[in-house]
Every structure is written in structure tokens, then in C-alpha cells.
Design a protein around this motif. Structure first.
Motif, PDB file in Angstrom:
ATOM      1  N   LEU A  12       0.833  -1.207   0.000  1.00 21.22           N
ATOM      2  CA  LEU A  12       0.000   0.000   0.000  1.00 21.22           C
ATOM      3  C   LEU A  12       0.864   1.253   0.000  1.00 21.22           C
ATOM      4  O   LEU A  12       2.047   1.202   0.344  1.00 21.22           O
ATOM      5  N   ASP A  48      -1.196   4.507   0.401  1.00 24.77           N
ATOM      6  CA  ASP A  48      -2.245   5.522   0.545  1.00 24.77           C
ATOM      7  C   ASP A  48      -2.031   6.388   1.781  1.00 24.77           C
ATOM      8  O   ASP A  48      -1.299   6.035   2.696  1.00 24.77           O
ATOM      9  N   SER A  49      -2.712   7.524   1.809  1.00 17.97           N
ATOM     10  CA  SER A  49      -2.567   8.469   2.917  1.00 17.97           C
ATOM     11  C   SER A  49      -3.142   7.913   4.222  1.00 17.97           C
ATOM     12  O   SER A  49      -2.653   8.244   5.298  1.00 17.97           O
ATOM     13  N   ARG A  81       5.316   6.343  -3.632  1.00 15.56           N
ATOM     14  CA  ARG A  81       4.699   7.509  -4.293  1.00 15.56           C
ATOM     15  C   ARG A  81       5.763   8.416  -4.914  1.00 15.56           C
ATOM     16  O   ARG A  81       5.446   9.511  -5.356  1.00 15.56           O
TER      17      ARG A  81
END
Length: 187
Positions: free
Chosen positions: A46, A48-49, A83
């Protein structure tokens, strides 16, 4: 016996492309709290934020051993690295190393962040240190070191490190894809 005397890469600039998808090495954090959830997020791919927020909360509110605190920094850095937030990821890997300097995964990932930021020599130094220390997934270190060598135009060393990564993890597709770009000429 034939020896390899020259190795050519098919695609120019392929190292930059591959560096963006370099291999990350997460750290397993035991327990049932937010640090554990951060670890699971990093281990399962993962970025994500929400997962990063779990890491933030763990670092801000949980009483963690030095190993788990350093591991949580590594794991949060891995989320950022995915990211391509290289500077922010580097901050976390530096904090992990300051907290517990004997976690090789912090050096592998800091090396990957350097490679992603095109600072190949710095990445190479960190990855070599990680390999000397020992890491749980050495194939990822060899893969990242191959990217660093490729960025430094040492194609022969890159080729052999991609091969080592594939040897250590024969079912991992990334080293195979990178090796497919190479042609080996024997003289």
C-alpha cells in the motif's frame, strides 16, 4: 571457457524508469496497534494516505521499542517511496537509522530513495552497507544496487546484480524484465 567481456543495455534511460519502481524492503512490527497496521500496509504494497496516517499515529502516540519505532519509520518511508516522494522518504529512513542503526532495511530503502533521486553513488554506498549488515530480502538490495550501477553506467555490474536478484527470488518478475533489456556478447 567463454568470459563476458561486454554488456550492452537495450534501452537508454531505462535505469531512471526502473528506479521509480525499485524494490522496497518493509520491516515487520509485531503487536496489534497502529504500528502493526503500518507494517502490514508496507508489507502488502500500500501507499495511501490512510496507511501513512496510521504510521504517523503510531509514532506520535504508541509506546514503541526502539526496533519497532525504527521499523515504523522505515515502513512509513516505504509508503512515501512508492509515491516517489524521495526527499520525504529519505527523512524517514534517516530517522530510522538514528533510532536504531543496525536495521539493514533502512539502508536498502534509503539507497533506493537516492537512486530514485538520481544520486546513484550515494545509493550504492547505502545498499552496500545494507548487504554487509544483512537484510531479510537480499534480492531487493541486489535489484536496487543494479539500478544504482546502471545509473553510474556500470552495465556489467548492473547485469550481474539483476542476475543475483533473480537467482535469490526466481519467481520475482522485475529482475527478469530488467535482464531482458540486456544483450551479452562473448568474445
Amino acid at each position: 571457457m567463454l568470459k563476458t567481456s561486454h554488456i550492452l543495455a537495450f534501452a537508454a534511460g531505462a535505469a531512471l524508469l526502473a528506479a521509480a519502481s525499485g524494490a522496497q524492503a518493509a520491516v515487520t512490527v509485531l503487536g496489534s496497534g497502529m504500528a502493526r497496521q503500518c507494517s502490514v500496509a508496507a508489507l502488502t504494497g500500500l501507499s495511501d494516505s490512510k496507511s501513512e496516517g496510521m504510521c504517523d499515529m503510531a509514532l506520535d502516540t504508541e509506546l514503541l521499542s526502539l526496533r519497532d519505532r525504527a521499523g515504523t519509520y522505515v515502513n512509513r518511508g516505504v509508503l512515501k517511496l512508492r509515491r516517489k516522494e524521495f526527499a520525504s522518504a529519505m527523512f524517514d529512513f534517516n530517522r530510522a537509522i538514528e533510532t536504531k542503526p543496525d536495521i539493514g532495511e533502512a539502508y536498502v530503502n534509503r539507497g533506493a530513495a537516492h537512486v530514485g533521486a538520481r544520486r546513484y553513488a550515494e545509493g550504492l554506498a547505502d545498499i552496500n552497507k545494507a548487504l554487509e549488515m544483512g537484510v531479510e530480502e537480499p534480492e531487493k538490495a541486489y535489484f536496487n544496487r543494479a539500478l544504482a550501477y546502471e545509473g553510474l553506467d556500470n552495465l556489467k555490474a548492473a547485469y550481474f546484480d539483476f542476475r543475483k536478484a533473480l537467482e535469490l527470488a526466481p519467481t520475482w518478475e522485475q529482475p527478469s524484465r530488467e535482464l531482458a533489456r540486456y544483450t551479452v556478447e562473448r568474445r
